[in-house]
Design a protein around this motif. Structure first.
Motif, PDB file in Angstrom:
ATOM      1  N   ALA A 162      10.879   6.003   4.839  1.00 60.33           N
ATOM      2  CA  ALA A 162      10.648   4.991   5.882  1.00 60.33           C
ATOM      3  C   ALA A 162       9.256   4.382   5.788  1.00 60.33           C
ATOM      4  CB  ALA A 162      10.853   5.616   7.257  1.00 60.33           C
ATOM      5  N   ASP A 163       8.337   5.089   5.158  1.00 56.66           N
ATOM      6  CA  ASP A 163       6.974   4.575   5.013  1.00 56.66           C
ATOM      7  C   ASP A 163       6.784   3.798   3.711  1.00 56.66           C
ATOM      8  OD1 ASP A 163       5.640   7.626   6.442  1.00 56.66           O
ATOM      9  OD2 ASP A 163       6.050   5.686   7.419  1.00 56.66           O
ATOM     10  N   ALA A 164       7.827   3.730   2.911  1.00 59.21           N
ATOM     11  CA  ALA A 164       7.737   3.079   1.594  1.00 59.21           C
ATOM     12  C   ALA A 164       8.363   1.695   1.640  1.00 59.21           C
ATOM     13  CB  ALA A 164       8.430   3.936   0.551  1.00 59.21           C
ATOM     14  N   LEU A 165       8.058   0.900   0.609  1.00 55.81           N
ATOM     15  CA  LEU A 165       8.807  -0.346   0.407  1.00 55.81           C
ATOM     16  C   LEU A 165      10.001   0.046  -0.436  1.00 55.81           C
ATOM     17  CD1 LEU A 165       7.305  -3.779  -0.709  1.00 55.81           C
ATOM     18  CD2 LEU A 165       9.712  -3.138  -0.723  1.00 55.81           C
ATOM     19  N   ASP A 166      11.143   0.162   0.185  1.00 61.45           N
ATOM     20  CA  ASP A 166      12.346   0.734  -0.430  1.00 61.45           C
ATOM     21  C   ASP A 166      12.950  -0.254  -1.427  1.00 61.45           C
ATOM     22  OD1 ASP A 166      15.400   2.243   0.969  1.00 61.45           O
ATOM     23  OD2 ASP A 166      14.830   1.747  -1.090  1.00 61.45           O
TER      24      ASP A 166
ATOM     25  N   ASP B 267       0.858  -1.192   0.000  1.00 61.82           N
ATOM     26  CA  ASP B 267       0.000   0.000   0.000  1.00 61.82           C
ATOM     27  C   ASP B 267       0.894   1.242   0.000  1.00 61.82           C
ATOM     28  OD1 ASP B 267      -2.961   0.975   1.907  1.00 61.82           O
ATOM     29  OD2 ASP B 267      -1.724   2.101   0.455  1.00 61.82           O
ATOM     30  N   ASN B 268       0.913   1.923  -1.136  1.00 58.13           N
ATOM     31  CA  ASN B 268       1.818   3.064  -1.301  1.00 58.13           C
ATOM     32  C   ASN B 268       1.234   4.374  -0.775  1.00 58.13           C
ATOM     33  OD1 ASN B 268       3.829   1.477  -2.580  1.00 58.13           O
ATOM     34  ND2 ASN B 268       2.706   1.627  -4.528  1.00 58.13           N
ATOM     35  N   ARG B 269      -0.003   4.344  -0.257  1.00 49.14           N
ATOM     36  CA  ARG B 269      -0.679   5.597   0.126  1.00 49.14           C
ATOM     37  C   ARG B 269      -0.014   6.284   1.301  1.00 49.14           C
ATOM     38  NH1 ARG B 269      -6.709   3.063  -0.022  1.00 49.14           N
ATOM     39  NH2 ARG B 269      -5.516   1.406   1.000  1.00 49.14           N
ATOM     40  N   ILE B 270       0.484   5.493   2.285  1.00 50.23           N
ATOM     41  CA  ILE B 270       1.093   6.125   3.465  1.00 50.23           C
ATOM     42  C   ILE B 270       2.351   6.896   3.069  1.00 50.23           C
ATOM     43  CG2 ILE B 270       2.172   5.697   5.702  1.00 50.23           C
ATOM     44  CD1 ILE B 270       0.300   3.214   5.902  1.00 50.23           C
ATOM     45  N   ALA B 271       3.200   6.250   2.271  1.00 53.14           N
ATOM     46  CA  ALA B 271       4.425   6.911   1.811  1.00 53.14           C
ATOM     47  C   ALA B 271       4.098   8.115   0.950  1.00 53.14           C
ATOM     48  CB  ALA B 271       5.277   5.924   1.037  1.00 53.14           C
TER      49      ALA B 271
END
Ligand SMILES: Nc1nc2c(c(=O)[nH]1)N=C([C@H](O)[C@@H](O)CO)CN2
Length: 119
Positions: A49-53, A38-42
């Motif tokens: 830090a909120d992304a899937l890096d 879910d990319n919405r938080i980032a």
């Protein structure tokens, strides 16, 4: 939600294969990866830090693959998918692992697997 983070054409050197020539020298493998996340938080925080890096995933896979010596692409693909699911919080992963230099008369050979649900 069907957001994904993807990595295309990740080229890594691996000791992999069933033939004797493959047991004594690495060869390239290519990874095409889609990870459900879910990319919405980032997107809201604009914070890595909120992304899937995807860079962290790529570096971790490079370190992991470098210390493997599997016979089959199926085994390496399974282990890479499991690493992504357990260490990076992806909800699902679709992973295509190719050996571009395995067969002289084929562009590439390999497997594609999906673990978890993209539905
Ligand atoms: N299903 C598979 N078939 C084959 C594999 C494999 O990993 N999975 N590997 C080989 C050889 O190592 C080939 O890649 C190199 O000649 C053959 N078939």
């Amino acid at each position: 939600m069907t957001d994904t983070v993807f990595i295309e054409g990740l080229r890594l050197d691996a000791l992999i294969g069933v033939h004797d020539r493959e047991r004594h020298a690495t060869q390239p493998v290519l990874l095409d990866i889609r990870m459900r996340f879910d990319n919405r938080i980032a997107a809201s925080s604009d914070t890595l830090a909120d992304a899937l890096d995807y860079e962290a995933v790529s570096l971790r896979l490079a370190d992991y693959v470098a210390q493997t010596d599997f016979m089959l692409v199926e085994t390496l693909a399974e282990c890479c998918a499991d690493l992504i699911l357990t260490e990076f919080g992806a909800k699902a992963v679709r992973l295509k692992l190719s050996k571009p230099d395995a067969l002289a008369n084929a562009a590439a050979v390999g497997v594609e697997i999906e673990r978890g649900s993209f539905a």
